[in-house]
Motif scaffolding. Structure first.
Motif, PDB file in Angstrom:
ATOM      1  N   UNK A   9       0.814  -1.197   0.000  1.00 14.00           N
ATOM      2  CA  UNK A   9       0.000   0.000   0.000  1.00 14.00           C
ATOM      3  C   UNK A   9       0.857   1.259   0.000  1.00 14.00           C
ATOM      4  N   UNK A  10       0.193   2.403  -0.173  1.00 19.08           N
ATOM      5  CA  UNK A  10       0.924   3.660  -0.159  1.00 19.08           C
ATOM      6  C   UNK A  10       0.084   4.814  -0.650  1.00 19.08           C
ATOM      7  N   UNK A  11       0.754   5.937  -0.843  1.00 25.21           N
ATOM      8  CA  UNK A  11       0.119   7.164  -1.334  1.00 25.21           C
ATOM      9  C   UNK A  11       0.521   7.361  -2.787  1.00 25.21           C
ATOM     10  N   UNK A  12      -0.479   7.441  -3.660  1.00 24.99           N
ATOM     11  CA  UNK A  12      -0.228   7.629  -5.078  1.00 24.99           C
ATOM     12  C   UNK A  12      -1.172   8.685  -5.624  1.00 24.99           C
ATOM     13  N   UNK A  13      -0.920   9.080  -6.857  1.00 25.70           N
ATOM     14  CA  UNK A  13      -1.795  10.042  -7.519  1.00 25.70           C
ATOM     15  C   UNK A  13      -2.795   9.311  -8.409  1.00 25.70           C
ATOM     16  N   UNK A  14      -3.876   9.993  -8.704  1.00 27.31           N
ATOM     17  CA  UNK A  14      -4.882   9.415  -9.599  1.00 27.31           C
ATOM     18  C   UNK A  14      -4.231   9.028 -10.926  1.00 27.31           C
ATOM     19  N   UNK A  15      -4.592   7.838 -11.410  1.00 18.39           N
ATOM     20  CA  UNK A  15      -4.020   7.332 -12.642  1.00 18.39           C
ATOM     21  C   UNK A  15      -2.828   6.419 -12.449  1.00 18.39           C
ATOM     22  N   UNK A  16      -2.251   6.436 -11.254  1.00 15.00           N
ATOM     23  CA  UNK A  16      -1.099   5.575 -10.960  1.00 15.00           C
ATOM     24  C   UNK A  16      -1.528   4.137 -10.708  1.00 15.00           C
ATOM     25  N   UNK A  17      -0.538   3.286 -10.514  1.00 18.60           N
ATOM     26  CA  UNK A  17      -0.776   1.871 -10.232  1.00 18.60           C
ATOM     27  C   UNK A  17      -0.113   1.473  -8.922  1.00 18.60           C
ATOM     28  N   UNK A  18      -0.669   0.438  -8.316  1.00 15.30           N
ATOM     29  CA  UNK A  18      -0.075  -0.186  -7.131  1.00 15.30           C
ATOM     30  C   UNK A  18      -0.297  -1.687  -7.220  1.00 15.30           C
ATOM     31  N   UNK A  19       0.594  -2.432  -6.620  1.00 11.71           N
ATOM     32  CA  UNK A  19       0.434  -3.883  -6.552  1.00 11.71           C
ATOM     33  C   UNK A  19       0.485  -4.300  -5.095  1.00 11.71           C
ATOM     34  N   UNK A  20      -0.630  -4.795  -4.602  1.00 10.41           N
ATOM     35  CA  UNK A  20      -0.703  -5.302  -3.248  1.00 10.41           C
ATOM     36  C   UNK A  20      -0.367  -6.787  -3.234  1.00 10.41           C
ATOM     37  N   UNK A  21       0.282  -7.197  -2.174  1.00 14.47           N
ATOM     38  CA  UNK A  21       0.607  -8.607  -1.983  1.00 14.47           C
ATOM     39  C   UNK A  21       0.102  -9.067  -0.635  1.00 14.47           C
ATOM     40  N   UNK A  22      -0.205 -10.344  -0.551  1.00 13.60           N
ATOM     41  CA  UNK A  22      -0.648 -10.957   0.706  1.00 13.60           C
ATOM     42  C   UNK A  22       0.097 -12.275   0.853  1.00 13.60           C
ATOM     43  N   UNK A  23       0.862 -12.374   1.906  1.00  7.37           N
ATOM     44  CA  UNK A  23       1.614 -13.599   2.190  1.00  7.37           C
ATOM     45  C   UNK A  23       0.878 -14.399   3.254  1.00  7.37           C
ATOM     46  N   UNK A  24       0.557 -15.643   2.943  1.00 11.66           N
ATOM     47  CA  UNK A  24      -0.195 -16.495   3.858  1.00 11.66           C
ATOM     48  C   UNK A  24       0.702 -17.559   4.476  1.00 11.66           C
TER      49      UNK A  24
END
Length: 130
Positions: A9-24
């Motif tokens: 997660x994080x702070x981004x601007x509109x139009x940007x991308x992020x990739x969330x991960x979940x480790x189980x």
């Protein structure tokens, strides 16, 4: 002890991308359907995306369809949420969840029901500025 740990997660601007991960850990990961939910301030936690045990089927809320993709790596017990073209209304805490449901139940719509999930992560904040 089952643990789901989100990151990315994080702070981004509109139009940007992020990739969330979940480790189980602590569960037979390939036996669980996986989902991502999100909760904006003052709102209820809502379904965002889900993926079946083998990754063969994916499901998305209408609000993210076409912008988000979900994937999983059963060899490494991880699930990812790729979020593209982010909008300010995507701002929320994003939660990873694991569901030990029957095939019929999950594919019949159980993937979008919060109370059908057995384990939850602690969440990761995503903030999208305009």
């Amino acid at each position: 002890q089952v643990q789901l740990v989100e990151s990315g997660g994080g702070l981004v601007q509109a139009g940007d991308s992020l990739r969330l991960s979940c480790a189980a850990s602590g569960l037979n990961f390939k036996r669980y359907g996986m989902g991502w939910f999100r909760q904006a301030p003052g709102k209820e936690r809502e379904f965002a995306a889900a993926i079946t045990w083998t990754g063969g089927d994916t499901y998305f809320a209408d609000s993210v369809k076409g912008r988000f993709t979900i994937s999983r790596d059963n060899a490494n017990n991880t699930v990812h949420l790729q979020m593209n073209n982010l909008k300010p209304e995507d701002t929320a805490v994003y939660y990873c969840a694991a569901a030990y449901q029957s095939v019929v139940e999950f594919l019949g719509g159980g993937y979008r029901e919060r109370n059908k999930y057995d384990y939850w992560g602690q969440g990761t904040q995503v903030t999208v500025s305009s």
